[in-house]
Design an enzyme around this catalytic site. Structure first.
Site, PDB file in Angstrom:
ATOM      1  N   HIS A  65       0.838  -1.195   0.000  1.00 27.60           N
ATOM      2  CA  HIS A  65       0.000   0.000   0.000  1.00 27.60           C
ATOM      3  C   HIS A  65       0.874   1.246   0.000  1.00 27.60           C
ATOM      4  CE1 HIS A  65      -3.097  -2.836   0.767  1.00 27.60           C
ATOM      5  NE2 HIS A  65      -2.855  -2.962   2.055  1.00 27.60           N
ATOM      6  N   ASP A 105       0.377  -9.440  -1.767  1.00 25.56           N
ATOM      7  CA  ASP A 105       0.252  -8.198  -1.001  1.00 25.56           C
ATOM      8  C   ASP A 105       1.510  -8.006  -0.151  1.00 25.56           C
ATOM      9  OD1 ASP A 105      -0.717  -5.923   0.157  1.00 25.56           O
ATOM     10  OD2 ASP A 105      -2.225  -6.923   1.400  1.00 25.56           O
ATOM     11  N   SER A 198      -2.676  -3.713   8.902  1.00 29.57           N
ATOM     12  CA  SER A 198      -2.206  -4.149   7.588  1.00 29.57           C
ATOM     13  C   SER A 198      -0.719  -3.849   7.447  1.00 29.57           C
ATOM     14  CB  SER A 198      -2.961  -3.418   6.472  1.00 29.57           C
ATOM     15  OG  SER A 198      -4.300  -3.814   6.427  1.00 29.57           O
TER      16      SER A 198
END
Length: 248
Positions: A65, A105, A198
């Site tokens: 991210h 991810d 996260s």
């Protein structure tokens, strides 16, 4: 239905969305001072957005991210020495990453200078975590659904869940899990991770074996469905040879 579920999951878990949608430790406890020093707060405009962890003196591992700087070396985000604890970074996002629901991810951040903090160990590519292994997950996120982030790092113990059970529970929500993931917490227990956690590590046997990736729609009122982590053992080669993929 599938599209709506995927959209909901992505909106809730991405670190780059508004802080109110960040990650949390559910039914955990505050981490004692000077412990888990490898933990990183990934920040934007001086505010915590998601977690990460130090794997080398100048490399942080996190979810894929967007971010700007990281804070390393404190468990209390009210006590940050800007000259020694904040680092600018260069990003190396996995080239196959699209969104958490599709897997891959994972992202590396190269720090602007080496840290003196001891990094956490990573698994080798052959490692497989057995089901019901007790692990630790930590973060600065909410302590309840719809809450707010906390200043002091918190941790909670969670047990790993076998892939078959994990997929069975997620199938009830019309979702097929991506490859290269680990399931732990959130199901069969009132403990787990959530948004703004996260990017933080799943620590088993003193090794970071997973990266907090996603849960179901930001619902942290567990038991629910298992929390999903990126399986680091499947990305060891990518971590070891980043120059083939990124200029960091």
């Amino acid at each position: 239905v599938m599209f709506r579920l995927h959209t909901l999951l992505f909106i809730v878990l991405a670190c780059s969305v508004q802080r109110a949608l960040g990650g949390e430790i559910i039914n955990g406890k505050e981490v004692p001072p000077k412990s888990l020093q490898y933990m990183v707060s990934v920040q934007n405009d001086g505010k915590h957005f998601c977690g990460g962890f130090l794997i080398r003196k100048d490399i942080v591992l996190t979810a894929a991210h967007y971010n700007v700087t990281v804070v390393l070396g404190t468990n209390d985000l009210r006590k940050i020495d800007e000259s020694t604890m904040r680092y600018n970074v260069k990003k190396c996002k996995h080239t196959d990453y699209k969104k958490p629901l599709n897997g891959n991810d994972i992202m590396m951040l190269k720090l602007s200078r080496p840290s003196k903090i001891k990094p956490i160990k990573l698994p080798n590519k052959k490692m497989k975590i057995k089901k019901n292994t007790t692990c630790l997950v930590a973060g600065w996120g909410f302590i309840k659904s719809g809450g707010s982030s906390v200043d002091k790092l918190r941790q909670v113990d969670v047990a790993t869940i076998d892939r078959r059970t994990c997929q069975r529970e997620w199938s009830k929500k019309n979702y097929v899990l991506p490859a290269n993931i680990i399931c732990a917490g959130g199901y069969g227990t009132e403990k787990g991770a959530c948004q703004a956690d996260s990017g933080g590590p799943l620590v088993c046997n003193k090794m970071a074996v997973g990266i907090v990736s996603f849960n179901l729609g930001g619902n942290c009122s567990y038991p629910n469905v298992p929390n999903i982590y990126t399986d680091i053992s499947k990305f060891v080669a990518w971590i070891d040879y980043p120059k083939k993929r990124c200029q960091i």
